[in-house]
Design an enzyme around this catalytic site. Structure first.
Site, mmCIF file in Angstrom:
data_model
loop_
_atom_site.group_PDB
_atom_site.id
_atom_site.type_symbol
_atom_site.label_atom_id
_atom_site.label_comp_id
_atom_site.label_asym_id
_atom_site.label_seq_id
_atom_site.Cartn_x
_atom_site.Cartn_y
_atom_site.Cartn_z
ATOM 1 N N ASP A 12 -26.848 53.674 7.325
ATOM 2 C CA ASP A 12 -28.014 53.040 7.935
ATOM 3 C C ASP A 12 -29.183 54.018 7.838
ATOM 4 O OD1 ASP A 12 -28.898 52.308 11.421
ATOM 5 O OD2 ASP A 12 -29.853 51.709 9.525
ATOM 6 N N ASN A 14 -32.486 53.120 8.999
ATOM 7 C CA ASN A 14 -33.600 52.818 9.935
ATOM 8 C C ASN A 14 -33.132 52.597 11.368
ATOM 9 O OD1 ASN A 14 -32.230 50.469 9.637
ATOM 10 N ND2 ASN A 14 -34.044 49.183 9.298
ATOM 11 N N ASP A 16 -30.984 50.689 12.918
ATOM 12 C CA ASP A 16 -30.634 49.404 13.555
ATOM 13 C C ASP A 16 -29.119 49.202 13.595
ATOM 14 O OD1 ASP A 16 -31.267 47.149 10.687
ATOM 15 O OD2 ASP A 16 -30.023 48.953 10.935
ATOM 16 N N ASP A 20 -27.857 49.890 4.899
ATOM 17 C CA ASP A 20 -28.907 49.262 4.082
ATOM 18 C C ASP A 20 -29.063 49.974 2.748
ATOM 19 O OD1 ASP A 20 -30.703 50.707 6.711
ATOM 20 O OD2 ASP A 20 -30.506 51.613 4.705
ATOM 21 N N ASP A 197 -16.641 36.853 -7.333
ATOM 22 C CA ASP A 197 -15.886 36.460 -6.150
ATOM 23 C C ASP A 197 -15.060 35.210 -6.412
ATOM 24 O OD1 ASP A 197 -16.315 34.995 -3.053
ATOM 25 O OD2 ASP A 197 -15.535 37.032 -3.272
ATOM 26 N N GLU A 251 -12.390 38.511 -9.330
ATOM 27 C CA GLU A 251 -11.449 38.617 -8.208
ATOM 28 C C GLU A 251 -10.553 37.396 -8.341
ATOM 29 O OE1 GLU A 251 -11.129 38.591 -3.378
ATOM 30 O OE2 GLU A 251 -12.440 37.239 -4.484
HETATM 31 O O1 TEU Z 1 -12.082 37.105 -0.948
HETATM 32 C C1 TEU Z 1 -11.155 36.153 -1.298
HETATM 33 C C2 TEU Z 1 -9.857 36.557 -0.692
HETATM 34 O O2 TEU Z 1 -8.951 36.892 -1.344
HETATM 35 C C3 TEU Z 1 -9.848 36.743 0.736
HETATM 36 O O3 TEU Z 1 -10.538 35.793 1.372
HETATM 37 C C4 TEU Z 1 -8.463 36.740 1.266
HETATM 38 O O4 TEU Z 1 -7.822 35.603 0.999
HETATM 39 C C5 TEU Z 1 -8.439 36.942 2.713
HETATM 40 O O5 TEU Z 1 -9.440 37.709 3.092
HETATM 41 C C6 TEU Z 1 -7.134 37.573 3.078
HETATM 42 O O6 TEU Z 1 -7.231 38.340 4.200
HETATM 43 C C7 TEU Z 1 -13.401 36.947 -1.401
HETATM 44 C C8 TEU Z 1 -14.232 38.059 -0.787
HETATM 45 O O7 TEU Z 1 -13.730 39.282 -1.238
HETATM 46 C C9 TEU Z 1 -14.118 37.916 0.708
HETATM 47 O O8 TEU Z 1 -14.742 38.983 1.376
HETATM 48 C C10 TEU Z 1 -14.755 36.603 1.102
HETATM 49 O O9 TEU Z 1 -14.533 36.403 2.460
HETATM 50 C C11 TEU Z 1 -14.150 35.447 0.327
HETATM 51 O O10 TEU Z 1 -13.949 35.713 -1.049
HETATM 52 C C12 TEU Z 1 -15.093 34.262 0.352
HETATM 53 O O11 TEU Z 1 -16.259 34.585 -0.351
HETATM 54 CA CA CA Z 2 -30.268 49.620 8.728
#
Ligand code: TEU
Ligand code: CA
Length: 554
Positions: A12, A14, A16, A20, A197, A251
């Site tokens: 951080d 600033n 808060d 950031d 993601d 992912e």
């Molecule tokens: O994560 C997908 C995922 O594998 C996780 O949601 C998992 O199933 C769960 O957390 C198990 O504990 C991705 C991102 O990395 C995660 O941070 C997001 O919450 C999710 O997608 C939705 O965008």
């Molecule tokens: Ca901050």
């Protein structure tokens, strides 16, 4: 190697209490000195933070709490000046429900943005709220149904994650072009690629039929293998990724080893590599339940990876991220400060010598641990809070069971502030409040004291990264497990041409006299995790101390 930053918890600048971009910029020399090549930045985009940035409201705007676009440009320039690279998070399976597209989409069934999302009629049921049951039995990853009723247009919309994360309809070519355009926006700014993601989930199952009881045990396997997934990823590659000097890591929950080639094979023209979770999430039994780690089982996963993935199927090596508890608490030994440091170094040795691109999660280079959670209100994560609201309320588990599970395996453990030094809030923030609690063990575990201690986890991580960078065998070398059935010892080699390294890891708190397989002898010790190294070069039997790790050049 790639270093993941979770911006809300890194630094951080600033006061808060929220990390950031200027905070990251102020720590770039720390990352350079550690030996980082590439930074993966978790989402920094405008978001109402229902899921801490994984719910994006505007893909071309920096989240207010994190700073401005000028702050982003300055950070990127600082990264490049230090000859590092930056990949950002591409979250396009879903958006925030506050994104302009969804705001438009929910206005009427004929709105031009209606088809940007997945709307369906419910199944008539006079006893159901609003008189309709959801279109099918899809569960959300964050508890409850994956369908949300919308009064104003009398239909349900799909959200595999939270209600405030409606899924985009990738069948709509306009949606795909929107995504390709925002990718170009950031690549043109000089960003070097994307972590994508839950990217396999973009190819939905035609007709969205109910899941069978068997499929309901692991819906990801169905959702990640839709028939148009590869068509979309090949189009994305053709229209964007192939036009830039970039990398892409998907992912890939729901993707097993047998499907990996389809997405990462060089002849497939889709992504550079993927995270598949069969190692990192070994023993998962759903929710926060995990079987204790069986080393033979883990070794079998890496053995399969080496056997199944061909030379042109690039792999990834990772043990932690912002969705998992701290690896030293999960697979290491935090019973004493000494065993915590030794097991943290052992896990660093493993992740940095296994095959594939190596990823470190912020703080693992210091051996940061889980936090001592005691009550539900302490957890920030929507996954925990939703489980409390639905599963505890429905009596599926008790509040105490949820607290115990989330304390051991919950995502908040990875999201407590980075521990920089022994000053207030571990040097993360000068503010009076931090968005997640600072781990009370920061006086013992922090970057400043470890930088001052040549034998710390930090310096060991630095040396291990330097060793990895010193010889391409650690990157391209063939992997071979020398003793797959050994219960406590993980011993494997990486060989490239005439160069072979042997890694020996004692995954236990016991002293073990370990006899190497026939005809194998220890070479020259390149690195060991004990303050006083024991070499035993040329020996066929090694006297391994608790949690000892050794890297030999054979
Ligand atoms: O994560 C997908 C995922 O594998 C996780 O949601 C998992 O199933 C769960 O957390 C198990 O504990 C991705 C991102 O990395 C995660 O941070 C997001 O919450 C999710 O997608 C939705 O965008
Ligand atoms: Ca901050």
């Amino acid at each position: 190697m790639i270093y993941q930053i979770y911006p809300r918890s890194f630094q951080d600048s600033n006061g808060d209490g929220i990390g950031d971009l200027n905070g990251i910029t102020s720590r770039l020399d720390y990352l350079k000195n550690l030996g980082v090549n590439v930074i993966w930045l978790s989402p920094h985009f405008d978001s109402p933070n229902a899921d801490n940035g994984y719910d994006i409201r505007d893909y071309r705007k920096v989240m207010k709490e994190f700073g401005t676009m000028a702050d982003f440009d300055r950070m990127l320039a600082g990264i490049k000046k230090r000859h590092m690279r930056l990949i950002i998070d591409l979250v396009v399976n879903h958006t925030s429900d506050e994104h302009r597209w969804f705001q438009e989409s929910r206005k009427s069934r004929t709105n031009p943005y209606r088809d940007y999302y997945i709307w369906r009629d419910g199944k008539p049921n006079p006893n159901a709220p609003h008189g309709f049951d959801p279109p099918n039995n899809y569960p959300s990853y964050f508890s409850g149904s994956a369908w949300q009723w919308d009064d104003s247009t009398g239909q349900f919309y799909l959200h595999l994650f939270a209600e405030k994360q409606p899924d985009l309809n990738w069948e709509n070519p306009k949606v795909r072009q929107e995504v390709y355009s925002l990718m170009r926006f950031w690549l043109d700014k000089g960003v070097d690629g994307f972590r994508m993601d839950v990217i396999p989930l973009i190819g939905k199952t035609p007709g969205l039929p109910d899941l069978s009881p068997e499929q309901l045990k692991d819906p990801s396997k169905v959702w990640a293998n839709g028939p148009r997934r590869d068509e979309y990823l090949q189009e994305m590659n053709r229209e964007v990724l192939s036009k830039y000097d970039d990398m892409s890591v998907g992912e890939a929950i729901g993707i097993g080893l047998s499907e990996t080639h389809e997405i990462v094979g060089e002849d497939r023209h889709e992504l550079s590599e993927i995270f598949n979770f069969d190692a990192a999430r070994i023993g998962a039994m759903g929710g926060y339940e995990y079987r204790p780690l069986q080393l033979e089982e883990l070794k079998a996963v890496y053995d399969r990876h080496a056997k199944v993935l061909g030379k042109q199927d690039w792999d990834t090596s990772f043990l932690g991220n912002h969705d998992m508890s701290r690896v030293v608490s999960r697979w290491g030994d935090t019973s004493t400060p000494e065993f915590r440091a030794l097991s943290a170094k052992l896990l660093q040795t493993m992740v940095l010598t296994l095959k594939g691109t190596a990823y470190l999660y912020q703080g693992d280079e210091l051996g940061m641990t889980n936090y001592p959670w005691t009550k539900i209100s302490e957890f920030n994560d929507i996954e925990v809070q939703n489980r409390f609201k639905s599963d505890v309320a429905a009596g599926k588990l008790t509040e105490q069971q949820l607290i115990a599970g989330a304390a051991a395996y919950g995502r908040d453990n990875a999201r407590t502030p980075m521990q920089w030094d022994t000053t207030k809030n571990a040097g993360f923030s000068v503010g009076d409040h931090t968005w997640e609690p600072v781990n009370p063990n920061y006086p013992q575990i922090n970057a400043a004291s470890q930088i001052a201690d040549a034998k710390s986890v930090y310096h060991y991580s630095q040396e291990m990264i330097a060793l990895r960078h010193s010889d391409p065998a650690f990157v391209y070398g063939d992997y071979q497990d020398l003793d797959p059935s050994q219960e406590h010892i993980f011993v494997y080699t990486r060989t490239l041409g005439k160069s072979t390294f042997m890694v020996v890891l004692n995954f236990s708190r016991r002293q073990i006299e370990y006899t190497l397989p026939p005809a194998v002898r220890a070479g020259n010790l390149k690195l060991g995790n004990y303050r006083t190294a024991v070499d035993e070069a040329g020996a066929s039997t090694l006297h391994l101390r608790p949690w000892e790790a050794r890297v030999y050049q054979q």
